[in-house]
Design a protein around this motif. Structure first.
Motif, PDB file in Angstrom:
ATOM      1  N   UNK A 217       3.100  19.604  -3.082  1.00 40.92           N
ATOM      2  CA  UNK A 217       3.225  19.230  -4.492  1.00 40.92           C
ATOM      3  C   UNK A 217       2.014  19.663  -5.309  1.00 40.92           C
ATOM      4  N   UNK A 218       0.828  19.605  -4.722  1.00 42.06           N
ATOM      5  CA  UNK A 218      -0.390  19.996  -5.438  1.00 42.06           C
ATOM      6  C   UNK A 218      -0.516  21.515  -5.527  1.00 42.06           C
ATOM      7  N   UNK A 219      -0.297  22.201  -4.401  1.00 41.13           N
ATOM      8  CA  UNK A 219      -0.535  23.650  -4.347  1.00 41.13           C
ATOM      9  C   UNK A 219       0.562  24.468  -5.019  1.00 41.13           C
ATOM     10  N   UNK A 220       1.820  24.094  -4.818  1.00 38.99           N
ATOM     11  CA  UNK A 220       2.924  24.920  -5.312  1.00 38.99           C
ATOM     12  C   UNK A 220       3.518  24.428  -6.628  1.00 38.99           C
ATOM     13  N   UNK A 221       3.331  23.140  -6.933  1.00 34.49           N
ATOM     14  CA  UNK A 221       3.944  22.599  -8.140  1.00 34.49           C
ATOM     15  C   UNK A 221       2.923  22.092  -9.156  1.00 34.49           C
TER      16      UNK A 221
ATOM     17  N   UNK B 228      -2.779  11.998  -8.314  1.00 36.10           N
ATOM     18  CA  UNK B 228      -2.071  10.763  -8.655  1.00 36.10           C
ATOM     19  C   UNK B 228      -0.570  10.927  -8.507  1.00 36.10           C
ATOM     20  N   UNK B 229      -0.029  11.994  -9.084  1.00 35.98           N
ATOM     21  CA  UNK B 229       1.418  12.186  -9.051  1.00 35.98           C
ATOM     22  C   UNK B 229       1.903  12.689  -7.698  1.00 35.98           C
ATOM     23  N   UNK B 230       1.038  13.386  -6.964  1.00 43.52           N
ATOM     24  CA  UNK B 230       1.432  13.842  -5.634  1.00 43.52           C
ATOM     25  C   UNK B 230       1.696  12.659  -4.707  1.00 43.52           C
ATOM     26  N   UNK B 231       1.043  11.530  -4.989  1.00 40.07           N
ATOM     27  CA  UNK B 231       1.269  10.335  -4.191  1.00 40.07           C
ATOM     28  C   UNK B 231       2.690   9.823  -4.252  1.00 40.07           C
ATOM     29  N   UNK B 232       3.441  10.231  -5.277  1.00 39.83           N
ATOM     30  CA  UNK B 232       4.836   9.797  -5.389  1.00 39.83           C
ATOM     31  C   UNK B 232       5.668  10.266  -4.206  1.00 39.83           C
ATOM     32  N   UNK B 233       5.285  11.410  -3.649  1.00 39.80           N
ATOM     33  CA  UNK B 233       6.031  11.930  -2.510  1.00 39.80           C
ATOM     34  C   UNK B 233       5.978  11.004  -1.309  1.00 39.80           C
ATOM     35  N   UNK B 234       4.902  10.221  -1.202  1.00 38.13           N
ATOM     36  CA  UNK B 234       4.777   9.267  -0.106  1.00 38.13           C
ATOM     37  C   UNK B 234       5.309   7.893  -0.497  1.00 38.13           C
TER      38      UNK B 234
ATOM     39  N   UNK C 209       0.807  -1.214   0.000  1.00 36.29           N
ATOM     40  CA  UNK C 209       0.000   0.000   0.000  1.00 36.29           C
ATOM     41  C   UNK C 209       0.841   1.266   0.000  1.00 36.29           C
ATOM     42  N   UNK C 210       2.026   1.204   0.605  1.00 34.84           N
ATOM     43  CA  UNK C 210       2.882   2.384   0.617  1.00 34.84           C
ATOM     44  C   UNK C 210       3.442   2.676  -0.773  1.00 34.84           C
ATOM     45  N   UNK C 211       3.685   1.605  -1.540  1.00 34.57           N
ATOM     46  CA  UNK C 211       4.236   1.790  -2.877  1.00 34.57           C
ATOM     47  C   UNK C 211       3.162   2.228  -3.858  1.00 34.57           C
ATOM     48  N   UNK C 212       2.026   1.498  -3.850  1.00 36.28           N
ATOM     49  CA  UNK C 212       0.997   1.784  -4.849  1.00 36.28           C
ATOM     50  C   UNK C 212      -0.188   2.545  -4.281  1.00 36.28           C
ATOM     51  N   UNK C 213      -0.348   2.522  -2.931  1.00 38.59           N
ATOM     52  CA  UNK C 213      -1.516   3.128  -2.321  1.00 38.59           C
ATOM     53  C   UNK C 213      -1.702   4.602  -2.624  1.00 38.59           C
ATOM     54  N   UNK C 214      -0.684   5.455  -2.382  1.00 41.45           N
ATOM     55  CA  UNK C 214      -0.872   6.877  -2.658  1.00 41.45           C
ATOM     56  C   UNK C 214      -1.204   7.164  -4.119  1.00 41.45           C
ATOM     57  N   UNK C 215      -0.494   6.518  -5.037  1.00 37.85           N
ATOM     58  CA  UNK C 215      -0.768   6.748  -6.464  1.00 37.85           C
ATOM     59  C   UNK C 215      -2.137   6.201  -6.832  1.00 37.85           C
ATOM     60  N   UNK C 216      -2.472   5.001  -6.321  1.00 43.69           N
ATOM     61  CA  UNK C 216      -3.775   4.407  -6.616  1.00 43.69           C
ATOM     62  C   UNK C 216      -4.901   5.265  -6.049  1.00 43.69           C
TER      63      UNK C 216
END
Length: 451
Positions: free
Chosen positions: A285-289, A294-300, A149-156
């Motif tokens: 990542x969402x507000x400033x970049x 989906x892509x913000x989940x990469x940070x986690x 879940x840590x690998x795919x959870x945030x992106x999923x």
């Protein structure tokens, strides 16, 4: 190693599978909510309650931990676990069906009662079902349950929010958790799990203090809405948290006494550093970049990868490294990650600095988290397994909820600017440094258990 010295031996396989599945789903839900909450907040017009949606769950989890810990010390952990899972599922259903942010927060509060109790009950199940030699392997499996879940959870979760709806982040986990619990329940139902010497420690007093702590944490997270009364609310909330926590933790925990008290205190400090700051990684990542959910989940995800690696290294070489080295390696990585995040926000660095740098936080936590859990059980007896397990989780939740609330208050006071992100990450760095104090006083768990 004999066949019964494996956690996947037929004697343990269904308990292991069900418990790991429950940890897996709790991890999936926690990481998913962290990823999609900016979208939920925007959809329900709930920016003012953003931090409360996180801090509230952690605050009420303290009540669940105390109730279930005391319950388990008096009987077997099956019914306490069932009650906790029921509250967890009901809270998810309320949040998934919420039409406004206030209702969602209510669901999260109910969910917190179940989350806290579920964690404590599973720790007691481990203590009473598996031999001591397998405890480290079980907790390594629990840590591994965070990997996928840590690998795919945030992106999923981001993809679910972007292409389906954020509500499925709550509703889907509710159904799957109920199924996983049934697997565990059917296996535990006939086992002799009742302690031979049940505790007679008073419960109502501890529950009262747990409620005081929860109210203090909620008050702190809502202090920004109090206007001219903000400072008195902050002071009263901090006093409530500090005073209410003392009876719920081993004696001298807040003074970092060597042994179990320092184990418990360190867990709270590193939880506060990581989880307080982590909810602002996808937010930044969402507000400033301009990242999507989906892509913000990469940070986690990057942090999750190193968490898994750190947990594996701790499981293999933890005794050889020793508690002092694990403390130093873990806290240095956590400190480096929070400072990298602060620098990214302050100097508008490339987002890769934040994503890669935050991975270090996961590596440090992977080393420290399972080690602290194993030490807690090593310091425990059958009469206080529930108390000590709940104390560990309570410290976790108090540290995280108070940190999230305080950081949320700072974030709102600075009007959600770049300075807000910098301040949040620097506060997390300070907590990581402070964790060195108890971290160098963990002891070796061979002396009499502390209470």
């Amino acid at each position: 190693m004999t066949t019964t010295e494996r956690i996947w031996h037929p004697q343990y396989v269904w308990v292991t599978a069900g418990a790991v599945a429950m940890i897996f789903l709790a991890a999936t839900q926690a990481l998913a909510v962290t990823t999609v909450m900016p979208v939920v907040s925007a959809d329900l017009d709930g920016a003012a309650l953003y931090a409360v949606a996180f801090a509230g769950t952690l605050a009420t989890s303290v009540i669940g931990m105390v109730a279930v810990g005391a319950w388990c010390d008096r009987t077997d952990p099956v019914l306490p676990l069932a009650s906790a899972v029921g509250l967890f599922v009901v809270g998810l259903l309320i949040a998934g069906a919420a039409g406004d942010m206030t209702t969602l927060v209510v669901g999260r509060l109910v969910q917190g009662l179940g989350t806290g109790g579920q964690t404590v009950a599973l720790y007691v199940v481990v203590a009473r079902v598996y031999p001591t030699a397998l405890h480290g392997r079980v907790f390594a499996a629990f840590s591994a349950a965070w990997v996928v879940p840590s690998i795919v959870g945030p992106v999923l979760a981001g993809a679910v929010a972007d292409y389906l709806h954020w509500r499925w982040v709550f509703l889907g986990v509710a159904v799957l958790t109920a199924i996983a619990f049934i697997v565990v329940f059917l296996r535990l139902r006939g086992l002799p799990l009742r302690t031979s010497e049940p505790s007679d420690a008073p419960v109502l007093r501890r529950l009262s203090w747990a409620i005081v702590v929860a109210v203090g944490a909620l008050g702190l997270s809502l202090a920004g809405e109090a206007g001219a009364w903000s400072l008195p609310v902050i002071a009263l909330s901090l006093a409530a948290i500090g005073w209410g926590a003392r009876p719920l933790l081993p004696t001298s925990t807040l003074r970092a006494r060597r042994g179990l008290p320092s184990v418990i205190l360190m867990r709270g400090l590193i939880a506060g550093a990581l989880f307080g700051a982590e909810i602002y990684v996808p937010y930044l990542l969402i507000e400033e970049y301009g990242f999507s959910s989906t892509w913000a989940g990469l940070g986690l995800t990057t942090a999750a990868l190193l968490w898994a690696l750190g947990a594996d290294l701790q499981g293999r070489f933890g005794d050889r490294l020793g508690n002092t080295r694990i403390t130093l390696l873990g806290t240095v990585q956590l400190l480096a990650a929070t400072l990298a995040a602060a620098a990214t926000a302050a100097f508008a660095l490339h987002p890769a600095v934040l994503i890669v740098g935050w991975a270090l936080a996961g590596g440090g936590m992977g080393l420290m988290y399972p080690r602290l859990t194993v030490l807690t059980l090593a310091y425990s007896t059958p009469q206080n397994q529930g108390f000590n397990s709940s104390a560990l989780s309570i410290s976790d939740s108090i540290g995280a909820s108070a940190s999230i609330a305080a950081m949320g208050l700072v974030f709102v006071m600075l009007q959600a600017t770049v300075a807000s992100f910098v301040a949040v990450f620097l506060l997390a760095a300070a907590l990581a440094l402070l964790a060195l104090v108890p971290g160098l006083r963990l002891g070796h768990a061979h002396q009499a258990p502390a209470r």
